[in-house]
Design a protein around this motif. Structure first.
Motif, PDB file in Angstrom:
ATOM      1  N   LEU A 205       8.338   1.476 -61.438  1.00 57.50           N
ATOM      2  CA  LEU A 205       7.388   0.396 -61.602  1.00 57.50           C
ATOM      3  C   LEU A 205       8.053  -0.938 -60.798  1.00 57.50           C
ATOM      4  O   LEU A 205       7.488  -1.438 -60.072  1.00 57.50           O
ATOM      5  N   VAL A 206       9.281  -0.979 -61.056  1.00 56.35           N
ATOM      6  CA  VAL A 206       9.987  -2.275 -60.632  1.00 56.35           C
ATOM      7  C   VAL A 206      10.170  -2.089 -59.087  1.00 56.35           C
ATOM      8  O   VAL A 206       9.929  -3.051 -58.187  1.00 56.35           O
ATOM      9  N   SER A 207      10.572  -0.908 -58.714  1.00 52.60           N
ATOM     10  CA  SER A 207      10.547  -0.660 -57.221  1.00 52.60           C
ATOM     11  C   SER A 207       9.276  -0.909 -56.397  1.00 52.60           C
ATOM     12  O   SER A 207       9.251  -1.310 -55.551  1.00 52.60           O
ATOM     13  N   ALA A 208       8.236  -0.482 -57.055  1.00 50.29           N
ATOM     14  CA  ALA A 208       6.855  -0.573 -56.282  1.00 50.29           C
ATOM     15  C   ALA A 208       6.562  -2.195 -56.525  1.00 50.29           C
ATOM     16  O   ALA A 208       6.044  -2.505 -55.481  1.00 50.29           O
ATOM     17  N   PHE A 209       6.920  -2.933 -57.430  1.00 47.76           N
ATOM     18  CA  PHE A 209       6.711  -4.387 -57.353  1.00 47.76           C
ATOM     19  C   PHE A 209       7.562  -5.078 -56.277  1.00 47.76           C
ATOM     20  O   PHE A 209       7.124  -5.861 -55.388  1.00 47.76           O
ATOM     21  N   TRP A 210       8.723  -4.725 -56.018  1.00 49.89           N
ATOM     22  CA  TRP A 210       9.822  -4.896 -55.102  1.00 49.89           C
ATOM     23  C   TRP A 210       9.229  -4.606 -53.653  1.00 49.89           C
ATOM     24  O   TRP A 210       9.143  -5.317 -52.535  1.00 49.89           O
ATOM     25  N   PHE A 211       8.755  -3.446 -53.390  1.00 49.74           N
ATOM     26  CA  PHE A 211       7.921  -2.859 -52.270  1.00 49.74           C
ATOM     27  C   PHE A 211       6.875  -3.896 -51.782  1.00 49.74           C
ATOM     28  O   PHE A 211       6.916  -4.052 -50.595  1.00 49.74           O
ATOM     29  N   TYR A 212       6.076  -4.407 -52.849  1.00 52.52           N
ATOM     30  CA  TYR A 212       5.054  -5.084 -52.512  1.00 52.52           C
ATOM     31  C   TYR A 212       5.627  -6.389 -52.101  1.00 52.52           C
ATOM     32  O   TYR A 212       5.003  -6.932 -50.984  1.00 52.52           O
ATOM     33  N   LYS A 213       6.642  -7.026 -52.466  1.00 50.43           N
ATOM     34  CA  LYS A 213       7.568  -8.248 -52.132  1.00 50.43           C
ATOM     35  C   LYS A 213       7.827  -8.117 -50.601  1.00 50.43           C
ATOM     36  O   LYS A 213       7.894  -8.856 -49.607  1.00 50.43           O
ATOM     37  N   ILE A 214       8.362  -6.626 -50.440  1.00 49.78           N
ATOM     38  CA  ILE A 214       8.924  -6.452 -48.928  1.00 49.78           C
ATOM     39  C   ILE A 214       7.977  -6.564 -47.879  1.00 49.78           C
ATOM     40  O   ILE A 214       7.850  -6.846 -46.721  1.00 49.78           O
ATOM     41  N   LEU A 215       6.577  -5.969 -48.245  1.00 52.30           N
ATOM     42  CA  LEU A 215       5.419  -6.073 -47.379  1.00 52.30           C
ATOM     43  C   LEU A 215       5.183  -7.417 -47.098  1.00 52.30           C
ATOM     44  O   LEU A 215       4.679  -7.695 -45.814  1.00 52.30           O
ATOM     45  N   ARG A 216       5.356  -8.282 -48.177  1.00 52.13           N
ATOM     46  CA  ARG A 216       4.905  -9.879 -47.720  1.00 52.13           C
ATOM     47  C   ARG A 216       5.871 -10.425 -46.905  1.00 52.13           C
ATOM     48  O   ARG A 216       5.766 -11.155 -46.069  1.00 52.13           O
ATOM     49  N   MET A 217       7.288  -9.970 -46.918  1.00 54.09           N
ATOM     50  CA  MET A 217       8.199 -10.595 -46.284  1.00 54.09           C
ATOM     51  C   MET A 217       8.188 -10.055 -44.674  1.00 54.09           C
ATOM     52  O   MET A 217       8.421 -10.765 -43.822  1.00 54.09           O
ATOM     53  N   VAL A 218       7.918  -8.832 -44.513  1.00 47.78           N
ATOM     54  CA  VAL A 218       7.688  -8.112 -43.233  1.00 47.78           C
ATOM     55  C   VAL A 218       6.340  -8.874 -42.485  1.00 47.78           C
ATOM     56  O   VAL A 218       6.592  -9.477 -41.350  1.00 47.78           O
ATOM     57  N   ARG A 219       5.341  -9.047 -43.543  1.00 47.18           N
ATOM     58  CA  ARG A 219       4.152  -9.825 -42.658  1.00 47.18           C
ATOM     59  C   ARG A 219       4.609 -11.378 -42.300  1.00 47.18           C
ATOM     60  O   ARG A 219       4.185 -11.763 -41.322  1.00 47.18           O
ATOM     61  N   TYR A 220       5.235 -11.967 -43.279  1.00 49.98           N
ATOM     62  CA  TYR A 220       5.906 -13.257 -42.781  1.00 49.98           C
ATOM     63  C   TYR A 220       6.779 -13.280 -41.653  1.00 49.98           C
ATOM     64  O   TYR A 220       6.603 -14.035 -40.666  1.00 49.98           O
TER      65      TYR A 220
END
Length: 232
Positions: free
Chosen positions: A200-215
């Motif tokens: 679950l923690v990994s999934a949350f970080w994956f979401y943040k990574i997607l935001r970073m890539v978008r940025y």
């Protein structure tokens, strides 16, 4: 928990602390976070190496499931447990402690400690160690590059991309499979709970990574445009 494992954990905490102090003395002009990330990079390399050496069957890296841990696996896990304890303490000295990072450390500490106490689940846990640490060097390097003056360069972007790809493949492809086999095998309840919590923690970080890539993509396409996206 075996006495020699307790000794390994205590010695490990002292080793990582000493390593940090040595790095801090060498890089006196660098930040606390910079020095800690150097230590974390060393640990990631050591953890992946130890996890690879402790795999019992490369045809099935997570086999045998729910079995007694080998001495090599126990020692490898003790090294990472000692690092997580050291790093959790370091997090308390951070300027802005991150809740998700603290939760990750606590889940890891409880899970590994439980596995060492039971003396089982070694195959699943060293596989988890490999999956969680394989992307760590790239995570830390992208932060180190910023302090070294390479922010927003092609080299920094390369580390961003490598981290995002390796993290996504390891944590969101290998991770769910490992969580599934851990949950369905005859493992102690606390091990299953920690496996699910880590995913679950990994999934949350994956979401943040997607935001970073978008940025990053948006910034490359429109470098002169102010984009207000919080990326940590």
């Amino acid at each position: 928990m075996e006495d020699y494992i307790v000794s390994w954990v205590i010695s490990g905490v002292l080793f990582w602390t000493t390593t940090f102090l040595l790095v801090r003395s060498v890089f006196r002009n660098r930040s606390f976070d910079f020095c800690n990330r150097v230590v974390s990079t060393v640990h990631a390399a050591v953890a992946v190496g130890l996890a690879s050496l402790s795999v019992q069957h490369w045809g099935c890296p997570v086999c045998p499931l729910a079995s007694r841990s080998s001495a090599v696996q126990m020692k490898a896990l003790a090294v990472t447990l000692s690092y997580l304890i050291y790093d959790l303490i370091c997090c308390l000295f951070d300027k802005i402690p991150r809740m998700d990072n603290s939760v990750h450390h606590i889940v890891g500490i409880v899970g590994i400690a439980a596995g060492l106490a039971y003396g089982m689940c070694g195959s699943e846990m060293v596989a988890t160690m490999w999956i969680t640490e394989i992307s760590s060097p790239f995570l830390h390097m992208r932060e180190l590059m910023k302090e070294l003056g390479y922010r927003d360069t092609n080299l920094s972007l390369a580390f961003d991309i490598l981290f995002a790809v390796i993290f996504s493949l390891a944590r969101m492809v290998g991770g769910p499979y490992l969580t599934y086999v851990t949950l369905t095998a005859d493992n102690p309840l606390i091990i299953k709970a920690m496996a699910l919590g880590l995913q679950l923690v990994s999934a949350f970080w994956f979401y943040k990574i997607l935001r970073m890539v978008r940025y990053k993509i948006a910034k490359r396409l429109a470098p002169n445009k102010s984009i207000k996206i919080s990326v940590h």
